[in-house]
Design a protein around this motif. Sequence first.
Motif, PDB file in Angstrom:
ATOM      1  N   PHE A 281       1.008  -1.224  -0.006  1.00 45.75           N
ATOM      2  CA  PHE A 281       0.034  -0.097  -0.162  1.00 45.75           C
ATOM      3  C   PHE A 281       0.715   1.486  -0.107  1.00 45.75           C
ATOM      4  O   PHE A 281       0.444   2.663  -0.628  1.00 45.75           O
ATOM      5  CB  PHE A 281      -1.091  -0.361   1.473  1.00 45.75           C
ATOM      6  N   ARG A 282       2.407   0.842   0.292  1.00 46.50           N
ATOM      7  CA  ARG A 282       3.057   2.572   0.655  1.00 46.50           C
ATOM      8  C   ARG A 282       2.647   3.142  -1.330  1.00 46.50           C
ATOM      9  O   ARG A 282       2.540   4.382  -0.910  1.00 46.50           O
ATOM     10  CB  ARG A 282       4.744   1.925   0.677  1.00 46.50           C
ATOM     11  N   TYR A 283       2.852   2.438  -1.835  1.00 41.82           N
ATOM     12  CA  TYR A 283       2.163   3.742  -3.550  1.00 41.82           C
ATOM     13  C   TYR A 283       1.648   3.614  -3.677  1.00 41.82           C
ATOM     14  O   TYR A 283       2.051   5.121  -3.849  1.00 41.82           O
ATOM     15  CB  TYR A 283       3.246   2.129  -4.498  1.00 41.82           C
TER      16      TYR A 283
ATOM     17  N   GLN B  72       9.367   0.237  -6.501  1.00 43.05           N
ATOM     18  CA  GLN B  72      10.503  -0.780  -6.704  1.00 43.05           C
ATOM     19  C   GLN B  72       9.402  -1.434  -5.766  1.00 43.05           C
ATOM     20  O   GLN B  72       9.179  -2.871  -5.681  1.00 43.05           O
ATOM     21  CB  GLN B  72      11.696  -0.545  -6.395  1.00 43.05           C
ATOM     22  N   GLN B  73       9.687  -0.958  -4.259  1.00 42.29           N
ATOM     23  CA  GLN B  73       8.820  -2.519  -3.679  1.00 42.29           C
ATOM     24  C   GLN B  73       7.145  -2.269  -3.472  1.00 42.29           C
ATOM     25  O   GLN B  73       7.366  -4.064  -2.596  1.00 42.29           O
ATOM     26  CB  GLN B  73       9.172  -1.656  -1.694  1.00 42.29           C
ATOM     27  N   SER B  74       6.490  -1.938  -3.152  1.00 38.87           N
ATOM     28  CA  SER B  74       5.392  -1.871  -3.931  1.00 38.87           C
ATOM     29  C   SER B  74       4.899  -2.052  -5.091  1.00 38.87           C
ATOM     30  O   SER B  74       4.073  -4.052  -4.448  1.00 38.87           O
ATOM     31  CB  SER B  74       4.186  -1.011  -4.017  1.00 38.87           C
ATOM     32  N   ILE B  75       5.645  -2.749  -6.132  1.00 38.25           N
ATOM     33  CA  ILE B  75       4.637  -3.268  -7.049  1.00 38.25           C
ATOM     34  C   ILE B  75       6.293  -3.933  -8.024  1.00 38.25           C
ATOM     35  O   ILE B  75       5.666  -4.940  -7.807  1.00 38.25           O
ATOM     36  CB  ILE B  75       3.944  -1.983  -8.314  1.00 38.25           C
ATOM     37  N   LEU B  76       7.584  -3.642  -8.143  1.00 35.32           N
ATOM     38  CA  LEU B  76       7.688  -4.172  -9.046  1.00 35.32           C
ATOM     39  C   LEU B  76       8.472  -5.612  -7.935  1.00 35.32           C
ATOM     40  O   LEU B  76       8.562  -6.567  -8.725  1.00 35.32           O
ATOM     41  CB  LEU B  76       8.941  -3.969  -9.173  1.00 35.32           C
ATOM     42  N   GLU B  77       8.943  -5.477  -7.275  1.00 27.11           N
ATOM     43  CA  GLU B  77       8.760  -6.932  -6.581  1.00 27.11           C
ATOM     44  C   GLU B  77       8.052  -7.021  -5.772  1.00 27.11           C
ATOM     45  O   GLU B  77       8.412  -8.000  -4.665  1.00 27.11           O
ATOM     46  CB  GLU B  77      10.067  -5.860  -5.207  1.00 27.11           C
ATOM     47  N   ASP B  78       6.825  -7.519  -6.333  1.00 25.40           N
ATOM     48  CA  ASP B  78       5.306  -7.576  -5.344  1.00 25.40           C
ATOM     49  C   ASP B  78       5.130  -8.920  -6.961  1.00 25.40           C
ATOM     50  O   ASP B  78       5.304  -8.990  -7.957  1.00 25.40           O
ATOM     51  CB  ASP B  78       4.656  -6.705  -5.302  1.00 25.40           C
ATOM     52  N   ASP B  79       5.711 -10.257  -5.565  1.00 20.01           N
ATOM     53  CA  ASP B  79       5.834 -11.877  -6.604  1.00 20.01           C
ATOM     54  C   ASP B  79       3.862 -12.050  -6.406  1.00 20.01           C
ATOM     55  O   ASP B  79       3.732 -13.150  -7.295  1.00 20.01           O
ATOM     56  CB  ASP B  79       6.444 -12.479  -5.873  1.00 20.01           C
ATOM     57  N   LEU B  80       3.303 -11.544  -6.188  1.00 19.09           N
ATOM     58  CA  LEU B  80       1.430 -11.748  -6.483  1.00 19.09           C
ATOM     59  C   LEU B  80       1.106 -11.234  -7.262  1.00 19.09           C
ATOM     60  O   LEU B  80       0.680 -11.498  -8.310  1.00 19.09           O
ATOM     61  CB  LEU B  80       1.285 -11.378  -5.017  1.00 19.09           C
TER      62      LEU B  80
ATOM     63  N   ALA C 232       3.234  -0.591 -14.693  1.00 22.01           N
ATOM     64  CA  ALA C 232       3.454   0.109 -13.112  1.00 22.01           C
ATOM     65  C   ALA C 232       2.036   1.166 -12.994  1.00 22.01           C
ATOM     66  O   ALA C 232       2.092   2.160 -13.022  1.00 22.01           O
ATOM     67  CB  ALA C 232       4.534   1.369 -12.705  1.00 22.01           C
ATOM     68  N   GLY C 233       1.159   0.616 -13.530  1.00 19.26           N
ATOM     69  CA  GLY C 233      -0.433   1.118 -13.908  1.00 19.26           C
ATOM     70  C   GLY C 233      -0.467   1.849 -15.574  1.00 19.26           C
ATOM     71  O   GLY C 233       0.309   1.850 -15.602  1.00 19.26           O
ATOM     72  N   ARG C 234      -1.782   2.353 -15.497  1.00 20.58           N
ATOM     73  CA  ARG C 234      -1.727   3.050 -16.770  1.00 20.58           C
ATOM     74  C   ARG C 234      -1.388   4.155 -17.272  1.00 20.58           C
ATOM     75  O   ARG C 234      -0.418   5.311 -15.973  1.00 20.58           O
ATOM     76  CB  ARG C 234      -3.333   3.857 -16.605  1.00 20.58           C
ATOM     77  N   LEU C 235       0.138   3.688 -18.399  1.00 20.45           N
ATOM     78  CA  LEU C 235       1.206   4.975 -18.738  1.00 20.45           C
ATOM     79  C   LEU C 235       0.663   6.584 -18.780  1.00 20.45           C
ATOM     80  O   LEU C 235       0.947   7.158 -18.168  1.00 20.45           O
ATOM     81  CB  LEU C 235       1.569   4.441 -19.992  1.00 20.45           C
ATOM     82  N   ASP C 236      -1.155   6.909 -19.267  1.00 20.81           N
ATOM     83  CA  ASP C 236      -1.225   8.585 -18.947  1.00 20.81           C
ATOM     84  C   ASP C 236      -1.631   8.427 -18.281  1.00 20.81           C
ATOM     85  O   ASP C 236      -1.426   9.974 -17.309  1.00 20.81           O
ATOM     86  CB  ASP C 236      -2.558   8.033 -20.633  1.00 20.81           C
ATOM     87  N   SER C 237      -1.902   7.922 -17.217  1.00 19.57           N
ATOM     88  CA  SER C 237      -2.365   8.132 -15.463  1.00 19.57           C
ATOM     89  C   SER C 237      -0.558   9.038 -15.200  1.00 19.57           C
ATOM     90  O   SER C 237      -1.208   9.922 -14.184  1.00 19.57           O
ATOM     91  CB  SER C 237      -3.198   7.277 -14.977  1.00 19.57           C
ATOM     92  N   GLN C 238       0.046   7.663 -14.999  1.00 23.28           N
ATOM     93  CA  GLN C 238       1.293   7.802 -14.316  1.00 23.28           C
ATOM     94  C   GLN C 238       2.508   9.693 -15.030  1.00 23.28           C
ATOM     95  O   GLN C 238       2.589  10.426 -14.429  1.00 23.28           O
ATOM     96  CB  GLN C 238       2.035   6.704 -14.779  1.00 23.28           C
TER      97      GLN C 238
END
Length: 825
Positions: free
Chosen positions: A531-533, A575-583, A592-598
């Motif tokens: 939930f951090r990200y 990195q911690q919340s998404i890229l390292e998330d194995d689930l 990392a989510g919809r690119l236009d939203s980013q």
Amino acid sequence: MVRAHVAWMAMAIGLVVSGTAGASVTLVEDGQARAVIACGTDADRPAADEFADVVERITGSALPVVNPADAQGPRVLVGAAAEAAFAPEEIAGLSFDGYRIRAGGDVLAIAGRTPAGTMNGVCGFLQDHLGVRWFMPSELFEVLPQTRTMAFDDCDEVEEPSFDCRLFSGLDGEHQEAWGRHNRLSGRSWDVPFVAGFRHYLFALFRPSKFLETAPEIYPVMGGERVRPTTDAPPVPGWQPCTANPRTVEIAIQEINRYFDEHPSAHSYSVGINDTNTWCECELCTALDVPHEFRGRQCHSDRYYTFVNAVARGVRETHPDRFIACFAYAGVEPPPLTIDELEPNVFVSITQDTSQYFDPSYRAQDYDFWRQWQAKCAQMGKYDYSGLGALAPRYYPRLLAEDLRHSERIGLVAMHTEAYPYWSNCGPMVYLQARMLWDVTLDEDHLLGEFFDKLYGPAAPAMQAFYDDLECAWMTPREGRWFAGRRSAAQQCEIYTLDGLARLEHHLLDAARLAPEGVIADRVAYIRKCFRYPALFIRGWLTAKRLTSATDPAAAERDLGVLLSVSRNHDRFLQQSILEDDLSTSWYDTHAGRLDSQSQWRSMIESGLMAGIQAVGVSSRGPVLDGLIDELSRRDPDSTLVLSLRAQRGDFDDLPNLLANPGFEETGEGDNPSGPEWQATDAPPGWSVWRQAPGVGRIWRDTEVVHSGERSGALTGGECMCYIARAPVTPGRSYVGWAYIRALNAGPRRRTTFEIRWNDAQGAWHAAGAQVASEVWTLGEWSRVTAAAKAPDGAASAVVLVFAYDIGDDETAWFDDVFLAEVPE
């Protein structure tokens, strides 16, 4: 339609934790194996292995898997090995993935008509009667009761699903696929009833490598010329075949009949449209159109479903028990107006967004839409979008449960959702959806309560409060909109408040304090980490938006500190919340989510920083901005944020502008860049224009409102319009740009932006993840809106766009002195 049904002919199965008195089948006694598992076919072996693995994990005792001929004494018969326990018609009469369970006389038999049904039987038995729970796709979120003795009483049970097809997309990798299997979701084989109807497929049916030379007439006429596709891959830019040509129908019937001959177990075949609303312009096709719009798109339902009906009739002559499947999507979403009824072997799935049913009027419109469609089609399903790549939580389990019951009640036979789950955000809802797709009569509050109680023990109240607050945020009263949040960071974030975000984090902190050491503490820690990200994403947006209207210097200074922290922690939390998330699905690893939203989010952070600097009373060229740039440069000197802030400071003003006619001063015609649906009409030299709704909105040059010179580009009214320019770039080099923009209003929908996108050498859109956009927030006056980006590998040119979204009919957005330059190394 198949419905869930359970018939008990003796006592319910019970898990015996001590002793075996009165039990008919004893599998394990006091930690010792007393039974074997009989499996006679390779197709049934995965189900047998699943049963053996779970029993061993529950009891500590391994049941050997043997051939049926070697099975003596207490035994579990799986799949074809169980045929002696059932009359042939008991199995033959099952649905594709229904199953039967029978216990008696030292035998526990589990079998379906298909291997999928047998696997469902094993997983259903483990889940419904042994208490096994696969809440999320990891052993950390599994719950397996522990016992040294396992025995069962006599029983007879038949179980069939509420929906024939229960498909999730976005479950990738071994663990997520196993989770779907455990919770009795459907596989993707076209043997599964109606599953073929949930994919774009006309490009594959009419493969250019097979038909371009022998039947070029099946491809569309566009711009007065016959299209000659060069690849069998999904077409970009898109096309649909010439559906009105008799040869197109003939080839479709031939190919589908051949497929069914070669795949006798296949249930249906897809004629789903390609993922575009670009259609053949020949006289045969356009003569079938009934011009009208739906959700802002031109509709071609009558031509398309004329084609579908013709193919269905042709296939039914030789394969009367098979289905022609498609989904009502984009330009063919509404039912045809000139066709009274689709053929009985046609299956149509409607694309709808259940998440928007917090708006009663939106839901009423969707339900009325079902009534319109069901007057024309007998077999129907729903294609839903529960994931949509959101970073901020989209959590609405009770809306979802209500709609699943409605879908079953009106007779839908198949359900699909683009789940793409970010598990920490929506795990309880995804679990509930899977369970209720199998059995729609389950109670959602019971399912959710079980989820929290079994996973979190004494921390359950705090965890349930966390998710309840997420649900309350989603139910914030607002207008429901198709695909809301998919491309809008504002729509994702602005249902939350900063105070509400603090409460969410407090709930997780409470859960951590209440969780005993061990697996429960690990589960809470996982949710907190992931939930951090989302929390950073929401906090950054809301704080930056508050700064865009800040007037109190002290408050602005505090918010500037928050934004600096957000910027400083962004990459680490991502990195911690998404890229390292194995689930979570690997889709998030890539996007990392919809690119236009980013892109919008980055623009908002930059806008907030600039507004905050102004609110504390300093110039955009003053020491506060200098200090901010210095701090960010020490961390990442090449970041787009640093380049964009330097552009605001004026560091790049003397660089040569790569754009022609940047101030819209030149008039006449010529030198208009070309692209998909770009138009030279209404465009000055060096520019093209684009409208989402053809003919809607005014694109013009103003001589009264200008930033410099004698003219500016202006857009009045229209759902979505833009000016477009293009300039050559070198991959790997950084580029910075801006536009001076004057707009009168701003909001989640009413946006005015400067954007940089990319084309490859063929002029096709390229590397969406590297595009950037910045939005105007200073209203009623000219403001410099900046963006910066690094040209990705394979990029041949930058595409600069100045956009106006949802500008009122009586409102105008102005653009002037547009700039793009390559940053010196």
